[in-house]
Scaffold this motif. Structure first.
Motif, short mmCIF file in Angstrom:
data_model
loop_
_atom_site.label_atom_id
_atom_site.label_comp_id
_atom_site.label_asym_id
_atom_site.label_seq_id
_atom_site.Cartn_x
_atom_site.Cartn_y
_atom_site.Cartn_z
N GLY A 91 48.29 55.29 56.59
CA GLY A 91 49.29 55.08 57.61
C GLY A 91 49.51 53.62 57.94
N GLY A 92 48.65 52.75 57.40
CA GLY A 92 48.78 51.32 57.68
C GLY A 92 49.91 50.69 56.88
N PRO A 93 50.42 49.55 57.34
CA PRO A 93 51.55 48.92 56.67
C PRO A 93 51.14 48.03 55.50
N ILE A 94 52.02 47.93 54.52
CA ILE A 94 51.97 46.87 53.51
C ILE A 94 52.99 45.83 53.96
N ILE A 95 52.49 44.61 54.20
CA ILE A 95 53.32 43.56 54.81
C ILE A 95 53.59 42.44 53.81
N THR A 101 45.52 55.04 60.55
CA THR A 101 46.25 53.90 61.09
C THR A 101 47.67 54.32 61.40
N GLY A 102 48.23 53.73 62.43
CA GLY A 102 49.62 53.99 62.79
C GLY A 102 50.39 52.69 62.90
N VAL A 103 51.72 52.79 62.77
CA VAL A 103 52.59 51.62 62.85
C VAL A 103 53.65 51.88 63.91
N LEU A 104 53.78 50.95 64.85
CA LEU A 104 54.83 51.04 65.87
C LEU A 104 56.15 50.59 65.23
N VAL A 105 57.09 51.53 65.13
CA VAL A 105 58.37 51.20 64.49
C VAL A 105 59.51 51.06 65.49
N HIS A 106 59.30 51.57 66.72
CA HIS A 106 60.35 51.40 67.73
C HIS A 106 59.70 51.44 69.11
N LYS A 107 59.52 50.27 69.70
CA LYS A 107 58.78 50.16 70.95
C LYS A 107 59.52 50.80 72.11
N ASP A 108 60.85 50.71 72.14
CA ASP A 108 61.63 51.23 73.27
C ASP A 108 61.50 52.73 73.42
N THR A 109 61.26 53.43 72.33
CA THR A 109 61.10 54.89 72.40
C THR A 109 59.66 55.34 72.17
N GLY A 110 58.75 54.39 71.90
CA GLY A 110 57.35 54.73 71.66
C GLY A 110 57.15 55.52 70.38
N THR A 111 57.87 55.16 69.31
CA THR A 111 57.82 55.89 68.04
C THR A 111 56.88 55.21 67.05
N PHE A 112 55.99 56.00 66.46
CA PHE A 112 55.00 55.50 65.52
C PHE A 112 55.06 56.30 64.21
#
Length: 504
Positions: free
Chosen positions: A424-428, A298-309
């Motif tokens: 890789g998944g988030p704990i929310i 699993t991946g998490v998008l942390v910054h959409k403007d730069t496409g960072t996961f």
């Protein structure tokens, strides 16, 4: 209109002493009990007539049980379970009934033949596999109803109470009789709708506990006011294994499409299902699937403007030889984009982090950056959810509820149920929607024999945020080396002695 309640069924041939073991069911009217095919398991090997009836059942046909067979399908039925806080003053009320009709649901049959083809369950005989997609209808013949209800009327009434769509992350309750033992009748378990799979979403996955004997028990959605519940499912598989790994989820039939199919077959009027997007937007919009070779995580998008996961280092361990892909919508085609590995921590060293990047123009517009929490101190018992892609890389993310079990500067322990593919998944945080940590592993006993899905370890968001902010400020991937930690105390904590981490 009364909410359908749980029931306990005991085959009439079972002696009352010692305590017998039965199966759960749903009381859908005064005259009718809906239960699961597994109720036949104790008798199917003892009766050629019963086994022959099941073997010759035609999928999608509502079949009336032959009169000569009904004498073998008599049950003692106990109802009004769990409705009184003082069970001593509310003994189980006994009724007598028999199975008069059966339905092998084509939706469930196809789902178990295809999606669950490689899975194993607690009972795995050939007969048991065929029972898993069967609904049974028990007629109470000493009911107290003044006006008798037909099966079609009871099913139509049931259908009108079932929600038209299911939202992952919704709170649910299972009410059943664990191990089919009357002592445990009316026991409940809390959880969430973790996922919905199969044709027309016919199978509900939930992290609420169920046990053998709980098959046939009702699954209720808890409304936001927390005071009312509505029927949505029926337990069909409380114990299962996927790729040899114990799956600590319960599977239930989604009654809406299943019952609707029966009524359609009978040409009875019924409202169509109006499906909405089966997604909790606040939980899903920043989560993607990451593939590297035959492995996925699993991946998490942390910054959409730069496409960072973000993902785990062990998810992309073969990055030197294999291409890394990010699948933004596993249930849709043409959503697979190649990603670049910016940095990954060395193997078997804290904190098991990898940073990926893709062209921002290729990021799905529906995705949204996940906000990392800046809170260093978390309260024990704080409600959280984990999100990831266990079991299958072709369905939407699976959600599990839990609480913060222990919070340390370098590690976050939760009771969320995590399996292979959740890495890789988030704990929310369920209240704020902030990401508190990134799932790395659950725990495997030191002898390698026992996996503990509900003891999961995550990297705290406060560890993740510093190097990420510096990278986004400088655009220099070298600053991500700060993720690699050689602190002796941190290394010892992540070694979990005397346990070993089970990489997901």
């Amino acid at each position: 209109m009364d909410v359908p309640s749980s029931a306990l069924l005991l085959h009439s041939s079972i002696d009352k002493d010692p305590l017998p073991q039965g199966c759960s069911g749903i009381s859908i009217s005064t005259d009718w009990i809906l239960t699961h095919g597994i109720v036949l398991d104790p008798i199917i090997d003892k009766s050629y007539a019963v086994s022959n009836f099941v073997t010759n059942m035609v999928s999608g046909e509502l079949i009336t049980v032959p009169r000569e067979l009904m004498s073998e399908l008599k049950f003692r039925v106990y109802r009004d379970l769990g409705n009184d806080n003082d069970s001593r003053s509310s003994p189980l009320k006994e009724h007598h009934g028999m199975i008069v009709a059966a339905w092998q649901c084509p939706l469930l049959k196809k789902t178990f033949d295809e999606f669950f083809k490689t899975w194993s369950f607690s009972k795995s005989s050939e007969f048991t596999r065929s029972l898993r997609s069967i609904f049974l209808f028990v007629r109470i013949y000493n009911s107290e109803s003044i006006v008798e209800t037909s099966l079609e009327q009871a099913l139509s009434c049931l259908l009108n109470q079932i929600p038209r769509n299911l939202i992952r992350g919704s709170s649910v309750i299972i009410e059943s009789t664990p191990f089919g033992n009357p002592v445990f009748a009316g026991s409940i378990a809390h959880g969430v709708i973790s996922n919905v799979v199969g044709d027309e979403g016919c199978v509900i996955m939930t992290d609420a506990y169920a046990f053998p004997g709980g098959e046939g028990g009702p699954v209720y959605i808890i409304l936001p006011d927390s005071k009312h519940r509505i029927i949505s499912g029926m337990v069909i598989a409380p114990l299962s294994w996927c790729r040899g790994e114990w799956v600590d989820y319960t599977f239930a039939a989604n009654l809406m499409p299943c019952v609707l199919n029966i009524l359609r077959k009978k040409n009875l009027p019924c409202r169509p299902i109006t499906y909405q997007e089966n997604i909790d937007v606040a939980l899903d919009r920043g989560v993607v699937l990451v593939r590297c070779g035959i492995n996925w995580g699993t991946g998490v998008l942390v910054h959409k403007d730069t496409g960072t996961f973000l993902t785990c280092s062990h998810v992309v361990a073969e990055a030197s030889e294999r291409e890394i892909s990010i699948i933004m919508r596993p249930d849709k085609t043409n959503s697979c984009i190649r990603a670049k590995l910016l940095y990954r921590t060395p193997e078997n060293q804290p904190y098991d982090i990898a940073v990926l990047r893709m062209d921002p123009q290729d990021v799905d517009p529906s995705l949204k950056s996940v906000r990392l929490s800046h809170t260093a101190i978390l309260n024990k018992g704080e409600p959280v959810v984990s999100i990831g892609f266990p079991f299958s890389s072709s369905i939407r993310p699976t959600i599990s509820s839990g609480v913060v079990s222990k919070s340390m500067d370098c590690a976050l322990l939760t009771t969320c149920c995590v399996q292979s593919g959740t890495s890789g998944g988030p704990i929310i945080n369920r209240t704020t929607g902030d990401m508190l940590g990134m799932v790395v592993c659950n725990v495997l006993s030191s002898d390698g024999t026992t996996l503990y899905p509900r003891m999961s370890l995550a990297v705290p968001a406060t560890i993740l945020s510093g190097p990420l902010r510096e990278y986004l400020r400088t655009d220099n991937p070298n600053v991500l080396r700060a993720f690699t930690c050689d602190d002796a105390i941190v290394c010892k904590i992540w070694d979990f002695y005397p346990f070993l981490p089970a990489k997901l």
